[in-house]
Design a protein around this motif. Sequence first.
Motif: not given
Length: 559
Positions: A307-308, A360-364, A371-372
């Motif tokens: 999502p943009s 973990r995904i966000c930091l990687n 964007t979020q």
Amino acid sequence: MISIQGKGVSTGVAMGPLYYYQRAKSVIRRITVVDTAAEWDRFKAAQKKAIEQLGELYEKALKEAGEEAAFLFETHQMMAEDDDYVEAIEGLIKEEQLNAEAAVTDTAAQFADMFAQMEDTYMQARAADVKDVSGRIIGILTGVVQGGIDSPVPVILAADDLAPSETVQLDKSKILAFVTEGGSGSSHTAILARTMGIPAIIGVGDQLKPEYEGRDCIVDGATGTVILDADEATKAVMMAKREEQLKRQKLLEQLKGQPNVTRDGQSIKVFCNIGNPEDVPVVLSNDGGGVGLFRSEFLYLNCSDYPSEDYQFEAYKKVLSDMGGKEVVIRTLDIGADKQIDYFEMPEEENPALGNRALRICLNRPEIFKTQLRALYRASAFGKLGIMFPMVTSVWEVKEAKKMCEQVKKELTAEGKPFADDVQIGIMIETPAAAVMSDRLAKLVDFFSCGTNDLTQYTLACDRQNNDLGRFFNPHHPAVLRLLKMVCDNAHKNGVWVGICGELGADLELTETFLSIGIDELSVSPRSVLPLRQKIRETTVGDVKEKILADLFSDEVTL
Ligand code: PEP
Ligand code: MG
């Protein structure tokens, strides 16, 4: 007995005869007009009348269902005046010499198609709105009035689909529940049903047939089940469920507007968990004090690609503005484990619950995180925002996430984009590591919110998805409760507030415990707000605290 499965979009049990919505069909003439100026005037007069009618519907909806529901009719008014829409009609009348009703019909089909093909599910649902507005204008042009409910008793209303204006115009005292063949959970009809507290089920497809009209019907909006000609045992179960619902309804009325305060004067906030912006009306109608957890990953789950920033900004802004200045805690993306999204193309993992998930995904993948965060900060200008990071285990993770927040704020400032300067930063306490390290973590944040679903899973080493674990998965386990107490103490020592947003927050057997250990906020599903308020208001913490804490920390074992 026939049982039909659809998707429940508004909870509650209703019983009554099934009734099919009678929709008057206008036959659209298609003629070549000579006096195009007169035909244009005909359209303009019908458009004006439609706008007036929508103004009246706005007032009616405002009285019956509140501001959120009424807002729809303002949107419809805008749609009826929209430049592109009106220009398309004008072109067909003046250049193609088409009569007004045919011009509106063709334009409506073209715009509805355009909306339906959009990826954004919210925009897709607007196809129904443009058809609805156009149907109104066509009705005025042709003199055909929409149908209603011709029944002496209240009914369970079935329809292929219901346009929002059809829903609002219906006599609510005649409707026990809605069941539609099509529809979407984010359609305004679903929103209206939820706001008005009418059970509703969508997407039953062709399983529900018009020839069933008049037969005994039971609708369970929580499970999405429609039952025709129920046997006695099923009826009894459903009656009991409805009794429960009526009791709750009564509670709702008595407790609205009352504070969440114990008999001996201890206050606690009761907020709500939501999954999308359309859940806000039900938070407000249940008197939720704020949003304690907006699971933002549902926005990602509803999209077929990332999502943009603008798309997310609109969603967050809507929640913040609809909450009218009440606190809203939005959790950053929490995917992985049980919530997988194809377009993230995550490699398969042996143990996804212990793998690459959430923060973990966000930091990687900082581009996704950024964007979020940009969307969140931009939305912060429209209300009182708290940003919360899930699945924290270490101090460095929080530092890195906060650094990203600072970077985003710097960028927005440079771009001249406004954001609030009082955004609170919090973390979820859902791993034993975060609970144990909460004394240090508290130095970095404004609040903690305990995710007891995961905290139980990780503390007890019990997969929350595995139903076979039975008694081993016990959220009341003293290990979990002791951790919560430790988190509370560490938070308060550092001037940080602490909440619970896992399912345990609504567990009335533990309300006294949560009050005794000093929890500041419980975030629960909207319909749990008032039962919880009742429990809080019945409690005298001074009477129970000492024993609860002594039992919790006792080293005694009964043999
Ligand atoms: C929790 O883990 O308790 C929580 C609230 O988050 P989720 O259920 O979305 O994992
Ligand atoms: Mg969790």
